[in-house]
Design an enzyme around this catalytic site. Structure first.
Site, PDB file in Angstrom:
ATOM      1  N   VAL A  12       0.824  -1.218   0.000  1.00  0.00           N
ATOM      2  CA  VAL A  12       0.000   0.000   0.000  1.00  0.00           C
ATOM      3  C   VAL A  12       0.853   1.261   0.000  1.00  0.00           C
ATOM      4  O   VAL A  12       0.352   2.354   0.236  1.00  0.00           O
ATOM      5  CB  VAL A  12      -1.001   0.013   1.171  1.00  0.00           C
ATOM      6  CG1 VAL A  12      -2.050  -1.065   0.987  1.00  0.00           C
ATOM      7  CG2 VAL A  12      -0.289  -0.158   2.488  1.00  0.00           C
ATOM      8  N   LEU A  14       3.932   3.971   1.164  1.00  0.00           N
ATOM      9  CA  LEU A  14       4.372   4.529   2.452  1.00  0.00           C
ATOM     10  C   LEU A  14       3.251   5.349   3.075  1.00  0.00           C
ATOM     11  O   LEU A  14       3.300   6.560   3.165  1.00  0.00           O
ATOM     12  CB  LEU A  14       5.633   5.381   2.240  1.00  0.00           C
ATOM     13  CG  LEU A  14       6.847   4.634   1.700  1.00  0.00           C
ATOM     14  CD1 LEU A  14       8.052   5.555   1.615  1.00  0.00           C
ATOM     15  CD2 LEU A  14       7.162   3.412   2.537  1.00  0.00           C
ATOM     16  N   HIS A  15       2.199   4.648   3.510  1.00  0.00           N
ATOM     17  CA  HIS A  15       1.093   5.309   4.198  1.00  0.00           C
ATOM     18  C   HIS A  15       1.372   5.303   5.703  1.00  0.00           C
ATOM     19  O   HIS A  15       2.517   5.133   6.116  1.00  0.00           O
ATOM     20  CB  HIS A  15      -0.239   4.635   3.846  1.00  0.00           C
ATOM     21  CG  HIS A  15      -0.416   3.305   4.511  1.00  0.00           C
ATOM     22  ND1 HIS A  15      -1.109   3.149   5.669  1.00  0.00           N
ATOM     23  CD2 HIS A  15       0.059   2.081   4.184  1.00  0.00           C
ATOM     24  CE1 HIS A  15      -1.083   1.874   6.045  1.00  0.00           C
ATOM     25  NE2 HIS A  15      -0.368   1.215   5.143  1.00  0.00           N
ATOM     26  N   ALA A  16       0.380   5.476   6.522  1.00  0.00           N
ATOM     27  CA  ALA A  16       0.553   5.714   7.959  1.00  0.00           C
ATOM     28  C   ALA A  16       1.413   4.680   8.691  1.00  0.00           C
ATOM     29  O   ALA A  16       2.368   5.050   9.374  1.00  0.00           O
ATOM     30  CB  ALA A  16      -0.807   5.831   8.630  1.00  0.00           C
TER      31      ALA A  16
END
Length: 85
Positions: A12, A14-16
């Site tokens: 996904v 470099l999200h949260a």
């Protein structure tokens, strides 16, 4: 300053969650660490929010830059791995 180009491995991007893991590692480093996209402005890798502003998705190349080789290798390995697995 030494740098290494690495491809984002997280499915996904470099999200949260991945950004928080990377930021925590960078914050513990003895020297500053920056991340950037090729041709982009470097951001502080110790800030999860700044990492997310890169908009790096899976397969995006990210440049890790720091004066500490072990930190460089560790952050590069984190970016290349799937931190959501």
């Amino acid at each position: 300053m030494p740098s290494k180009t690495v491809t984002v491995g997280s499915s996904v991007g470099l999200h949260a969650r991945p950004a928080a893991i990377i930021a925590e590692t960078a914050a513990a480093a003895p020297v500053p660490v920056t991340l950037s996209l090729p041709g982009g402005t470097p951001v502080n890798a110790a800030s999860g929010l700044m990492i997310m502003t890169l908009g790096a998705t899976q397969g995006t190349e990210v440049i890790v830059t720091t004066d500490d080789q072990p930190t460089l290798d560790k952050i590069a390995d984190l970016i290349a791995s799937d931190l959501d697995a």
